[in-house]
Write a protein that holds these residues in place. Structure first.
Motif, mmCIF file in Angstrom:
data_model
loop_
_atom_site.group_PDB
_atom_site.id
_atom_site.type_symbol
_atom_site.label_atom_id
_atom_site.label_comp_id
_atom_site.label_asym_id
_atom_site.label_seq_id
_atom_site.Cartn_x
_atom_site.Cartn_y
_atom_site.Cartn_z
ATOM 1 N N UNK A 186 -5.449 -39.729 4.648
ATOM 2 C CA UNK A 186 -4.954 -38.542 6.230
ATOM 3 C C UNK A 186 -3.994 -37.897 5.630
ATOM 4 N N UNK A 187 -3.203 -37.581 4.809
ATOM 5 C CA UNK A 187 -2.246 -36.665 3.975
ATOM 6 C C UNK A 187 -3.474 -34.954 4.167
ATOM 7 N N UNK A 188 -2.303 -34.391 4.028
ATOM 8 C CA UNK A 188 -2.530 -32.806 3.923
ATOM 9 C C UNK A 188 -2.811 -32.832 2.464
ATOM 10 N N UNK A 189 -4.521 -32.055 2.128
ATOM 11 C CA UNK A 189 -4.634 -31.893 0.954
ATOM 12 C C UNK A 189 -3.988 -30.598 -0.133
ATOM 13 N N UNK A 190 -2.854 -30.107 0.904
ATOM 14 C CA UNK A 190 -1.771 -29.587 -0.572
ATOM 15 C C UNK A 190 -0.508 -29.827 0.447
ATOM 16 N N UNK A 191 0.246 -29.184 -1.088
ATOM 17 C CA UNK A 191 1.476 -29.222 -0.924
ATOM 18 C C UNK A 191 3.175 -29.799 -1.828
ATOM 19 N N UNK A 192 3.952 -29.349 -2.448
ATOM 20 C CA UNK A 192 4.535 -29.627 -3.408
ATOM 21 C C UNK A 192 5.920 -30.438 -3.064
ATOM 22 N N UNK A 193 6.351 -31.246 -3.876
ATOM 23 C CA UNK A 193 7.715 -31.869 -3.807
ATOM 24 C C UNK A 193 8.707 -31.235 -5.638
ATOM 25 N N UNK A 194 9.356 -31.084 -4.804
ATOM 26 C CA UNK A 194 10.589 -29.996 -5.850
ATOM 27 C C UNK A 194 11.862 -30.793 -5.746
ATOM 28 N N UNK A 195 12.352 -30.783 -6.830
ATOM 29 C CA UNK A 195 14.175 -31.837 -7.067
ATOM 30 C C UNK A 195 14.474 -30.710 -8.188
ATOM 31 N N UNK A 196 15.592 -30.168 -7.025
ATOM 32 C CA UNK A 196 16.262 -28.667 -7.941
ATOM 33 C C UNK A 196 18.386 -29.622 -7.980
ATOM 34 N N UNK A 197 18.879 -28.695 -8.517
ATOM 35 C CA UNK A 197 20.097 -28.707 -9.557
ATOM 36 C C UNK A 197 20.332 -28.655 -8.000
ATOM 37 N N UNK A 198 21.456 -29.530 -7.263
ATOM 38 C CA UNK A 198 22.151 -29.675 -6.018
ATOM 39 C C UNK A 198 22.490 -27.809 -5.653
ATOM 40 N N UNK A 199 22.773 -27.313 -6.538
ATOM 41 C CA UNK A 199 23.223 -25.308 -6.168
ATOM 42 C C UNK A 199 22.164 -24.222 -6.355
ATOM 43 N N UNK A 200 20.650 -25.212 -6.727
ATOM 44 C CA UNK A 200 19.401 -24.610 -6.266
ATOM 45 C C UNK A 200 18.586 -25.124 -5.621
ATOM 46 N N UNK A 201 19.319 -24.887 -4.021
ATOM 47 C CA UNK A 201 17.878 -25.241 -3.437
ATOM 48 C C UNK A 201 17.417 -24.099 -3.502
#
Length: 519
Positions: free
Chosen positions: A73-88
């Motif tokens: 049931x989840x959306x077919x698109x999307x992102x999951x991104x981790x960045x350095x804290x100073x680089x939101x």
């Protein structure tokens, strides 16, 4: 806009206000949930995680891992991104273009230029998921590994999990240190910290937002609240991380301290890094909320020493009933049937080699559940000068699903307890980071027992993998995962409790919400 839609949006808005990130969309008005008047359970569509700075040691080797289970049931698109804290993340990092259209509608060249512009603006991602069901990893060496701030949306948001695992070869805190990245919040309890001279304990505060957060840190020792000098009004700058050395907040040196983090404005992620000169170190995650019943799951069966630290807010004393959920059932440790905790004072109890070679979990109960308590245990493995330490706080149950990352074919132990009733769980081993086919097994956990289960391993595994635990029946179920290795004769290890991933949310029935509007 009709009143049904208004009602559902109000419910989702309230959810976002509580969690800070979680978001859902309204179900189709013609869906079964709406026709029958039942509440709809939907995947969360946006969430966030924060990972503290791993280490200040030049010898540290850190692995970051990110994973999202496949969610129906989840959306077919999307992102999951981790960045350095100073680089939101950039404002348009949700996959849409500036004119609001789906970014995939443009040409490949246009999309590439847009992605490059995002990276220039927000900093290149440290780690980004490519597909649900397959974990990804990256490595960082030395003291320069950053704190991370991340968001996930669409098909990656439900159950998104991230972990950092650090090996420090020598020096203060040497050993294996692991922590699951957590969501931002406004209050945390950490029983088991220390301001003693042999310990170097930091409280790591990470702010994911565009405005500064203001935080108060309270310390409680064996005689009550400790006098602090600079613990009030600590400012954590936007999109940044702030490590605070606990021993700089007070002149009092105490072995066992409870840390209470209260956020005056904004929200932060928080975790304690506890480093010892002799017995290594690990991360101390926050205890479950104060409660009259606590479960501390997955004490390693070869633990040579277990030290329980408990604290009750307020003025009321409590006599905690202590039981061990063993493979054969609940038992009362001899000599530690009840433990007295004075109101507002941190209490510590040495329980020795509590598990005696068997899997075990602590179950703490206040009389009638009337006095709320927070608790954690410090666990030692090994003997003499070759000991290593880890922490297990009181945990939240696996209500629906939870995931542990960075597992390997050897050295991974999954411990599950069902202290109140028989339970059935399903455990899925994901694909490996470098190859392998997912495998799934089901297990029955008898009431009152703890089981170190033989978890599945992906067929043809290459790299590390994720273990996802789902409650199928009964319970409640509590779980933890231990990673272990031996380096130079020292038993390196780290333990992470597995709280529910909160990847699903119940949307209230619209017809019930209309009652207020129809008065």
């Amino acid at each position: 806009m009709n009143r049904t839609t208004l009602s559902l949006i109000a419910g989702a808005t309230a959810l976002a206000a509580v969690t800070g990130f979680a978001a859902v969309s309204a179900p189709d008005p013609g869906s079964a949930e709406q026709r029958t008047g039942a509440a709809a359970t939907l995947p969360v569509e946006r969430t966030g995680l924060l990972c503290p700075r791993p280490s200040t040691s030049d010898l540290a080797e850190t692995t970051y891992t990110s994973f999202a289970p496949v969610t129906e049931g989840a959306d077919g698109k999307g992102t999951a991104v981790l960045r350095a804290a100073a680089q939101q993340s950039a404002p348009d990092d949700d996959g849409t273009s500036e004119d609001g259209k789906d970014g995939e509608n443009g040409s490949a060249d246009e999309k590439g230029e847009k992605d490059a512009a995002k990276d220039d603006k927000a900093g290149k991602p440290v780690l980004q998921l490519q597909e649900p069901g397959k974990p990804v990893t990256t490595e960082a060496d030395g003291a320069d590994a950053p704190a991370l701030v991340g968001t996930a949306d669409g098909r990656f948001a439900s159950g998104w999990t991230a972990q950092q695992t650090t090996e420090v070869a020598a020096g203060t805190g040497r050993g294996l240190q692991g922590v699951a990245c957590s969501a931002a919040d406004t209050q945390f309890w950490f029983p088991g910290a220390s301001t003693d001279g042999s310990r170097t304990d930091y409280i790591h505060l990470t702010n994911p937002d565009d405005s500064a957060a203001v935080v108060d840190i309270e310390l409680y020792g064996k005689d009550g609240e400790l006098e602090t000098t600079v613990g009030e009004g600590i400012t954590v700058k936007p999109r940044s991380a702030e490590p605070v050395l606990l021993s700089t907040l007070t002149a009092e040196k105490q072995t066992d301290v409870t840390v209470h983090v209260v956020v005056r404005s904004g929200r932060v992620g928080a975790a304690v890094q506890a480093l010892d000169d002799e017995t290594g170190g690990d991360w101390l995650p926050a205890s479950a909320d104060p409660s009259g019943r606590l479960v501390l799951p997955g004490i390693p069966k070869d633990a040579t020493a277990v030290r329980l630290v408990a604290f009750t807010p307020g003025d009321a004393d409590v006599d905690l009933k202590v039981r061990l959920a063993s493979p054969s059932g609940l038992i009362t440790p001899a000599g530690n049937e009840t433990l007295h905790v004075k109101g507002g004072m941190t209490a510590a109890f040495d329980l020795g080699d509590l598990t005696r070679g068997e899997a075990g979990s602590l179950v703490l109960t206040a009389p009638d559940g009337s006095v709320p308590v927070v608790a954690a245990v410090r666990v030692l493995r090994g003997e003499g000068g070759k000991q290593e330490s880890a922490f297990i706080p009181a945990a939240r149950p696996v209500e629906t699903r939870a995931t542990a990352l960075d597992n390997t074919a050897e050295g991974t132990t999954l411990s599950v307890t069902a202290p109140e009733g028989d339970a059935e769980i399903k455990v899925t081993a994901s694909a490996g980071t470098k190859g392998g086919t997912p495998q799934t097994k089901t297990y029955s956990i008898k009431s009152g027992t703890t089981q170190d289960i033989e978890a599945p391993v992906p067929a043809g595994l290459k790299g590390s993998y994720a273990l996802t635990v789902e409650t199928r029946a009964g319970g409640p179920v509590y779980a933890s995962r231990t990673l272990a290795s031996t380096e130079g004769g020292v038993p390196f290890f780290t333990v992470q409790p597995l709280p529910d991933d909160r990847g699903m949310v119940a949307v209230p029935d619209a017809s019930e919400n209309l009652s207020v509007l129809q008065r």
